[in-house]
Design an enzyme around this catalytic site. Structure first.
Site, mmCIF file in Angstrom:
data_model
loop_
_atom_site.group_PDB
_atom_site.id
_atom_site.type_symbol
_atom_site.label_atom_id
_atom_site.label_comp_id
_atom_site.label_asym_id
_atom_site.label_seq_id
_atom_site.Cartn_x
_atom_site.Cartn_y
_atom_site.Cartn_z
ATOM 1 N N LYS A 23 8.139 6.200 -11.567
ATOM 2 C CA LYS A 23 7.096 5.894 -10.582
ATOM 3 C C LYS A 23 7.611 4.955 -9.492
ATOM 4 O O LYS A 23 7.067 4.925 -8.396
ATOM 5 C CB LYS A 23 5.883 5.298 -11.291
ATOM 6 C CG LYS A 23 5.122 6.303 -12.137
ATOM 7 C CD LYS A 23 3.874 5.717 -12.752
ATOM 8 C CE LYS A 23 4.173 4.862 -13.939
ATOM 9 N NZ LYS A 23 2.960 4.418 -14.663
ATOM 10 N N ARG A 24 8.652 4.200 -9.796
ATOM 11 C CA ARG A 24 9.192 3.272 -8.796
ATOM 12 C C ARG A 24 9.954 4.005 -7.698
ATOM 13 O O ARG A 24 9.981 3.564 -6.559
ATOM 14 C CB ARG A 24 10.123 2.250 -9.465
ATOM 15 C CG ARG A 24 9.411 1.221 -10.338
ATOM 16 C CD ARG A 24 10.359 0.139 -10.798
ATOM 17 N NE ARG A 24 11.466 0.687 -11.560
ATOM 18 C CZ ARG A 24 11.427 0.922 -12.874
ATOM 19 N NH1 ARG A 24 10.335 0.665 -13.552
ATOM 20 N NH2 ARG A 24 12.480 1.416 -13.500
#
Length: 503
Positions: free
Chosen positions: A261-262
């Site tokens: 998700k980063r």
């Protein structure tokens, strides 16, 4: 067969997905849920949803509801879980804290675990020293065999202890995996199983919960392979039946890195709904990441490969021997192709209902159109359904039809295409359209071609560009003449005149 005390039928396959509510749901959760559910449905088993919320530092209150919403959106329905109950309640680990304590005490009494009073600072210094000396990192067992009073005389003492496993040198490092066969895993160290705050770590809680909930097959990501020996030790120390393990390959970016998700917005499960992917397209795509397409052979021996499949088709033919162990590349181009194909297969009313939320979100209109506006939207839908890859593209096509002529903005790229003579084209078009009695696509096209293509001796691209810009305000729009019919005579002529007068 008879049920046991928990109401679980012996011999029933039971699988689970157990996400942590620490942020937006990860697409990997849907990936794992899909394969677990397909297997369960294939063999008539049960699929559980368990919330593993023991990581209180990263816990996010809204994450659990997001997870429910997104899995429901995908159509992945569980048979037992926190929201619907079941024979193994509760299904949140934070509500099961007293369940774990007897198991911890048993391990301590057996000599398989011990209390550790080391402070975080002391552990950090220990790891730094090990790294500096180029030694393997791991707990040095300073607390092993000591009482609290004995340990208190040494540096780095914390009054509230954790509990650690006492991992023997001959700990199991091999196990059989449904997907990978025989697997070698690294030797574990003395893992913490009970934290100072009274919450179990993942390693203890997952073993206890999977046992008490009757989980027969643990299907999870390959990042947990290295933890499996710890779990096997706990199963054996506690005298529990071991489940079958299947470690799915990790989803990877195009550069082969783990999708996170980063680094990648597509790792967020909510992103797909926001962008306008259809749930059936995403389910199909996730299935293909770990499973082959449908292969059929006709009577003449011709082999056909079909990539489009429903969940029911996937579940019906599910076979662990066909699940790939290679890390699949998360290729959004393939997903876009699938999504566009599924969009084109929607019936018209379903398509209209699917694009309305995006048009409301982007303020094309304030609420779902009714009556004549719904009819207009249906006419627009007929023009744009085959053009969309994402449902979120619909507002760009629909907006010009629901914007008053005076408010229509000509996009910069559309205005940049206007050449010398554009005003003359618009003037000729207006003159040609004003006498048209029956305002149909055919009559509109015929009048414009006669006046502009033949009359001004222009090529279609040159002739139609200023007309398209005036009518839609954009460079790329739905079919021009059909759009003009939907807009109607007065609106079309007003738009043509407004642009002409600015040139």
């Amino acid at each position: 067969m008879t049920e046991n005390a928990s109401g679980i039928l012996p011999g029933t396959v039971r699988v689970r997905v157990a996400p942590s509510p620490t942020g937006d749901p990860h697409v990997g959760t849907a990936y794992m849920a899909l394969f677990n559910l397909a297997f369960a449905r294939n063999v008539g088993g049960r699929f559980l949803l368990r919330i593993e919320d023991t990581d209180r530092a990263r816990f996010r209150e809204d994450s659990e509801q997001q997870l429910y919403d997104m899995l429901h959106w995908l159509g992945l329905q569980w048979d037992e879980g926190p929201d619907i109950g079941g024979p193994c309640e509760p299904y949140r680990q934070s509500e099961r804290l007293e369940t774990y304590r007897p198991f911890v005490e048993q391990l301590i009494e057996q000599g398989n675990a011990y209390r550790c009073w080391c402070t975080p600072e002391r552990l950090t210094q220990m790891r730094e020293a090990q790294q500096k000396a180029k030694r393997p990192t791991g707990y040095d067992r300073l607390c092993y065999g000591k009482t609290a009073e004995q340990r208190a005389t040494l540096p780095g003492f914390s009054e509230i202890p954790v509990v650690r496993m006492l991992v023997p040198k001959d700990a199991p490092i091999r196990f059989t995996d449904l997907i990978r066969g025989e697997v070698n895993a690294p030797m574990p160290d003395d893992q913490v199983i009970l934290k100072a705050d009274g919450f179990p770590t993942y390693h203890l809680a997952v073993v206890v919960d999977d046992h008490l909930m009757g989980i027969t097959h643990v299907v999870r990501g390959e990042e947990w392979i290295s933890s499996t020996p710890k779990h096997l030790l706990l199963y054996r120390w506690l005298g529990l039946d071991e489940p079958v393990f299947a470690h799915m390959p990790l989803l990877r970016n195009t550069d082969k890195s783990k999708i996170s998700k980063r680094k990648n917005p597509a790792a967020r499960l909510t992103w797909f709904a926001e962008q306008g992917y259809l749930p059936q397209a995403l389910i199909n795509f996730l299935a293909l990441l770990g499973y082959p397409p449908i292969i059929t052979t006709d009577d003449e021996g011709v082999v056909t490969e079909r990539e489009m499949m429903t969940f029911e088709e996937f579940a019906e033919r599910f076979d662990w021997s066909k699940v790939s162990s290679a890390g699949p590349i998360f290729d959004l181009k393939k997903l876009d192709w699938l999504n566009g194909t599924y969009i084109r297969e929607l019936d018209r009313e379903t398509f209209i209902d699917a694009i309305i939320p995006f048009c409301v979100r982007d303020e094309v209109f304030a609420e779902a159109p009714q009556g004549a506006d719904r009819e207009k939207l249906a006419a627009i839908a007929e023009l744009i359904q085959t053009r969309l890859v994402l449902l979120s593209e619909a507002p760009g096509y629909v907006r010009p039809f629901f914007t008053a002529a005076a408010d229509l903005q000509i996009a910069d790229d559309a205005r940049a295409q206007l050449k010398d003579g554009a005003a003359e084209v618009l003037t000729a078009t207006i003159a040609a359209l004003e006498p048209v009695d029956e305002w149909t696509t055919e009559n509109i096209e015929s009048a414009i071609r006669a006046a502009v293509i033949d009359g001004l001796e222009l090529k279609p691209k040159v002739a139609f560009t200023p007309i398209r810009s005036a009518v839609s305000g954009v460079r790329i729009s739905p079919p021009l003449f059909e759009s003009m019919e939907i807009l109607g005579r007065d609106e079309t002529l007003t738009r043509l005149a407004l642009l002409r007068d600015t040139l």
